[in-house]
Enzyme design. Structure first.
Site, PDB file in Angstrom:
ATOM      1  N   THR A 133     -14.482  32.306 135.403  1.00 26.40           N
ATOM      2  CA  THR A 133     -14.853  31.565 136.604  1.00 26.40           C
ATOM      3  C   THR A 133     -15.529  32.456 137.639  1.00 26.40           C
ATOM      4  O   THR A 133     -15.307  33.673 137.657  1.00 26.40           O
ATOM      5  CB  THR A 133     -13.573  30.949 137.217  1.00 26.40           C
ATOM      6  N   ASP A 134     -16.300  31.831 138.536  1.00 24.28           N
ATOM      7  CA  ASP A 134     -16.895  32.585 139.657  1.00 24.28           C
ATOM      8  C   ASP A 134     -15.835  33.012 140.674  1.00 24.28           C
ATOM      9  O   ASP A 134     -16.079  33.875 141.508  1.00 24.28           O
ATOM     10  CB  ASP A 134     -17.993  31.767 140.349  1.00 24.28           C
ATOM     11  N   GLU A 135     -14.629  32.386 140.596  1.00 24.59           N
ATOM     12  CA  GLU A 135     -13.625  32.657 141.627  1.00 24.59           C
ATOM     13  C   GLU A 135     -13.099  34.088 141.575  1.00 24.59           C
ATOM     14  O   GLU A 135     -12.478  34.561 142.525  1.00 24.59           O
ATOM     15  CB  GLU A 135     -12.486  31.639 141.524  1.00 24.59           C
ATOM     16  N   TYR A 159      -4.554  31.858 140.816  1.00 22.43           N
ATOM     17  CA  TYR A 159      -5.422  31.456 139.701  1.00 22.43           C
ATOM     18  C   TYR A 159      -6.518  32.491 139.471  1.00 22.43           C
ATOM     19  O   TYR A 159      -6.678  33.026 138.364  1.00 22.43           O
ATOM     20  CB  TYR A 159      -6.036  30.072 139.978  1.00 22.43           C
ATOM     21  N   LYS A 163      -7.261  35.067 136.295  1.00 25.92           N
ATOM     22  CA  LYS A 163      -8.504  35.053 135.505  1.00 25.92           C
ATOM     23  C   LYS A 163      -9.188  36.424 135.581  1.00 25.92           C
ATOM     24  O   LYS A 163      -9.744  36.907 134.587  1.00 25.92           O
ATOM     25  CB  LYS A 163      -9.459  33.961 136.012  1.00 25.92           C
TER      26      LYS A 163
HETATM   27  P1  NAD Z   1      -8.261  22.473 131.838  1.00 24.11           P
HETATM   28  O1  NAD Z   1      -7.081  22.808 132.684  1.00 24.11           O
HETATM   29  O2  NAD Z   1      -8.849  21.111 131.908  1.00 24.11           O
HETATM   30  O3  NAD Z   1      -7.921  22.729 130.282  1.00 24.11           O
HETATM   31  C1  NAD Z   1      -7.214  23.854 129.852  1.00 24.11           C
HETATM   32  C2  NAD Z   1      -6.783  23.588 128.418  1.00 24.11           C
HETATM   33  O4  NAD Z   1      -6.074  24.748 127.954  1.00 24.11           O
HETATM   34  C3  NAD Z   1      -5.824  22.405 128.263  1.00 24.11           C
HETATM   35  O5  NAD Z   1      -6.202  21.615 127.158  1.00 24.11           O
HETATM   36  C4  NAD Z   1      -4.474  23.056 128.022  1.00 24.11           C
HETATM   37  O6  NAD Z   1      -3.600  22.266 127.231  1.00 24.11           O
HETATM   38  C5  NAD Z   1      -4.884  24.331 127.314  1.00 24.11           C
HETATM   39  N1  NAD Z   1      -3.900  25.410 127.456  1.00 24.11           N
HETATM   40  C6  NAD Z   1      -3.265  25.817 128.590  1.00 24.11           C
HETATM   41  N2  NAD Z   1      -2.424  26.825 128.309  1.00 24.11           N
HETATM   42  C7  NAD Z   1      -2.559  27.089 126.983  1.00 24.11           C
HETATM   43  C8  NAD Z   1      -1.975  28.041 126.110  1.00 24.11           C
HETATM   44  N3  NAD Z   1      -1.079  28.931 126.556  1.00 24.11           N
HETATM   45  N4  NAD Z   1      -2.339  28.037 124.812  1.00 24.11           N
HETATM   46  C9  NAD Z   1      -3.238  27.124 124.341  1.00 24.11           C
HETATM   47  N5  NAD Z   1      -3.816  26.183 125.131  1.00 24.11           N
HETATM   48  C10 NAD Z   1      -3.480  26.191 126.431  1.00 24.11           C
HETATM   49  O7  NAD Z   1      -9.332  23.584 132.174  1.00 24.11           O
HETATM   50  P2  NAD Z   1     -10.925  23.496 132.192  1.00 24.11           P
HETATM   51  O8  NAD Z   1     -11.357  23.019 133.511  1.00 24.11           O
HETATM   52  O9  NAD Z   1     -11.369  22.817 130.969  1.00 24.11           O
HETATM   53  O10 NAD Z   1     -11.294  25.050 132.109  1.00 24.11           O
HETATM   54  C11 NAD Z   1     -11.498  25.691 130.845  1.00 24.11           C
HETATM   55  C12 NAD Z   1     -11.810  27.150 131.113  1.00 24.11           C
HETATM   56  O11 NAD Z   1     -12.968  27.262 131.931  1.00 24.11           O
HETATM   57  C13 NAD Z   1     -10.695  27.886 131.850  1.00 24.11           C
HETATM   58  O12 NAD Z   1     -10.582  29.174 131.296  1.00 24.11           O
HETATM   59  C14 NAD Z   1     -11.186  27.955 133.282  1.00 24.11           C
HETATM   60  O13 NAD Z   1     -10.678  29.092 133.940  1.00 24.11           O
HETATM   61  C15 NAD Z   1     -12.679  28.057 133.065  1.00 24.11           C
HETATM   62  N6  NAD Z   1     -13.516  27.521 134.152  1.00 24.11           N
HETATM   63  C16 NAD Z   1     -13.289  26.269 134.645  1.00 24.11           C
HETATM   64  C17 NAD Z   1     -14.128  25.761 135.645  1.00 24.11           C
HETATM   65  C18 NAD Z   1     -13.942  24.381 136.198  1.00 24.11           C
HETATM   66  O14 NAD Z   1     -14.632  24.012 137.153  1.00 24.11           O
HETATM   67  N7  NAD Z   1     -13.073  23.548 135.640  1.00 24.11           N
HETATM   68  C19 NAD Z   1     -15.165  26.562 136.138  1.00 24.11           C
HETATM   69  C20 NAD Z   1     -15.363  27.830 135.604  1.00 24.11           C
HETATM   70  C21 NAD Z   1     -14.540  28.308 134.610  1.00 24.11           C
HETATM   71  P1  TYD Z   2     -11.025  21.969 143.198  1.00 27.85           P
HETATM   72  O1  TYD Z   2     -11.678  20.810 142.522  1.00 27.85           O
HETATM   73  O2  TYD Z   2      -9.531  22.058 143.174  1.00 27.85           O
HETATM   74  O3  TYD Z   2     -11.707  23.294 142.630  1.00 27.85           O
HETATM   75  P2  TYD Z   2     -11.604  24.845 143.170  1.00 27.85           P
HETATM   76  O4  TYD Z   2     -10.484  24.974 144.115  1.00 27.85           O
HETATM   77  O5  TYD Z   2     -11.373  25.596 141.894  1.00 27.85           O
HETATM   78  O6  TYD Z   2     -12.939  25.129 143.787  1.00 27.85           O
HETATM   79  O7  TYD Z   2     -11.485  21.941 144.714  1.00 27.85           O
HETATM   80  C1  TYD Z   2     -12.857  21.946 145.072  1.00 27.85           C
HETATM   81  C2  TYD Z   2     -12.922  22.002 146.581  1.00 27.85           C
HETATM   82  O8  TYD Z   2     -12.411  20.777 147.115  1.00 27.85           O
HETATM   83  C3  TYD Z   2     -12.054  23.106 147.175  1.00 27.85           C
HETATM   84  O9  TYD Z   2     -12.736  23.661 148.303  1.00 27.85           O
HETATM   85  C4  TYD Z   2     -10.797  22.383 147.629  1.00 27.85           C
HETATM   86  C5  TYD Z   2     -11.310  21.008 147.988  1.00 27.85           C
HETATM   87  N1  TYD Z   2     -10.357  19.879 147.785  1.00 27.85           N
HETATM   88  C6  TYD Z   2     -10.149  18.948 148.811  1.00 27.85           C
HETATM   89  O10 TYD Z   2     -10.724  19.057 149.915  1.00 27.85           O
HETATM   90  N2  TYD Z   2      -9.282  17.919 148.576  1.00 27.85           N
HETATM   91  C7  TYD Z   2      -8.614  17.786 147.392  1.00 27.85           C
HETATM   92  O11 TYD Z   2      -7.793  16.816 147.249  1.00 27.85           O
HETATM   93  C8  TYD Z   2      -8.862  18.726 146.344  1.00 27.85           C
HETATM   94  C9  TYD Z   2      -8.163  18.608 145.007  1.00 27.85           C
HETATM   95  C10 TYD Z   2      -9.755  19.754 146.581  1.00 27.85           C
END
Ligand code: NAD
Ligand code: TYD
Length: 355
Positions: A133-135, A159, A163
């Protein structure tokens, strides 16, 4: 040939698996622990597909992962599995340490043992792609340039810290043992199968349910949004042609303040599914207590990926967000199923204490 995907029942992983099976002849072994975020309904379209081998299990289970590697001999591992929600990491960081750090470490150990016994092309062509992630870069002020791959790591939530630790481990396994790794650091994703705990799906769900649309703080925090299928295409491209040991930032050049995102969602919903009383969904916007340590701004500079590998997103924010709203309107049953049970406890816990 076979690839092993971890976390392939989650939001991004399931989008990736569906597209992979549709666009290639290769099989996918999908290892997922099915936490609250993992959902086999995301994979309903490939239930009878023989090339999809779903395994319910933990990336931290060294023996299970070793057995899968020996049995299926994958040419690549794509590590999506993680605890991924900042607010949950604030309420309970333990699971984040276990999966994102310890789990990634155990996975790397099993993969290292497997890879070290490979020979010839199987060894030189093998890849471990870590999805991050960018975070990990921390937050930006308004005037700061977008994150580049060589920005310092300055994570600020449990989080992002977990990561960041996993990214360091992955690169250490390259530097120390020669494991052929690739890392992608992506901005905020949105699109189909997004669990309604994150801003965009939560806002769509609450709007249609007649509930408040909770905006943390002043709603001026900025995120850089990317349609999930663009993230998947970037990962495929990095797997195909990325330079071993390198990191690639993935982003959509779509910086938006949270309030602007929710306003846009309301405007699309007003057109596609107007409220019965004729008022705008914007009426449901409610400002609530801010997230502790809320990062002000993220922005990704994805120029390295474009320059070196020719990748660009296909969707603009406007086209991607409209497709997303349409998907949620067409998939009531999916939303109804994931918002029952434990989901309600989470909503009470996270929003009950915000005034
Ligand atoms: P998500 O939470 O929707 O899915 C995570 C999946 O991992 C789930 O299916 C869960 O059951 C599985 N999981 C959790 N713990 C596990 C374990 N110990 N062993 C096996 N499986 C396990 O997450 P996502 O949004 O699909 O993100 C996927 C990846 O991309 C993550 O690594 C996240 O850090 C990264 N990412 C997400 C975003 C975003 O905006 N969602 C952005 C950048 C990077
Ligand atoms: P989120 O979707 O949780 O992603 P991340 O924290 O990983 O960026 O949140 C996106 C942005 O929206 C973040 O600045 C927090 C804000 N947010 C709200 O304002 N209200 C909400 O109910 C949630 C879940 C997030």
């Amino acid at each position: 040939m076979t690839i092993l995907v971890t976390g392939g029942a989650g939001f991004i992983g399931s989008n990736f698996v569906l597209e992979w099976l549709a666009g290639s002849d290769e099989a996918v072994v999908n290892l997922d622990a099915l936490t609250y975020a993992g959902n086999l309904e995301n994979l309903a379209a490939v239930h009878s597909e023989k090339r999809h081998i779903f395994v319910h299990g933990d990336i931290g289970n060294f023996d299970l992962v070793s057995q899968l590697l020996a049995e299926y001999q994958p040419r690549a591992i794509l590590n999506f599995a993680a605890e991924s929600h900042v607010d949950r990491s604030i309420h309970g960081p333990e699971d984040f340490i276990q999966t994102n750090i310890v789990g990634t470490f155990r996975l790397l150990e099993a993969v290292r043992a497997y890879w070290s016994k490979l020979e010839g092309e199987a060894k030189s062509q093998f890849r471990f792609l870590h999805v991050s992630t960018d975070e990990v870069y921390g937050f930006l002020n308004k005037e700061d340039p977008a994150f580049k791959e060589n920005n310092r790591y300055e994570p600020s939530s449990p989080y992002s810290a977990s990561k960041a630790a996993s990214d360091h481990l992955v690169r250490a396994y390259h530097h120390t043992y020669g494991l052929p790794v690739l890392t992608t650091n992506c901005s905020n994703n949105y699109g189909p199968y997004h669990f309604p705990e994150k801003l965009i799906p939560l806002s769509i769900h609450n709007a249609l349910a007649g509930k408040p649309l909770p905006i943390y703080g002043d709603g001026q925090q900025i995120r850089d949004w990317l349609y999930v299928k663009d993230h998947c295409s970037a990962i495929r491209r990095v797997l195909e042609a990325g330079r071993v040991g390198e990191t690639y930032n993935v982003g959509g050049w779509n910086e938006k303040a949270n309030l602007e995102v929710v306003d846009t969602l309301c405007a699309i919903l007003d057109q596609l599914s107007p409220r019965a009383d004729g008022k705008s969904y914007k009426e449901q916007i409610t400002f609530v207590t801010d997230r502790p340590g809320h990062d002000r701004r993220y922005a990704i500079d994805a120029s390295k990926l474009e320059r070196e590998l020719g990748w660009k997103p296909a969707e603009s924010f406007e086209t991607g967000i409209r497709k997303t709203v349409e998907w949620y309107l067409e998939n009531h049953a999916w939303v109804a199923n994931v918002t029952s049970g434990h989901y309600r406890q989470w909503v009470d816990q996270n929003y009950g204490e915000r005034s």
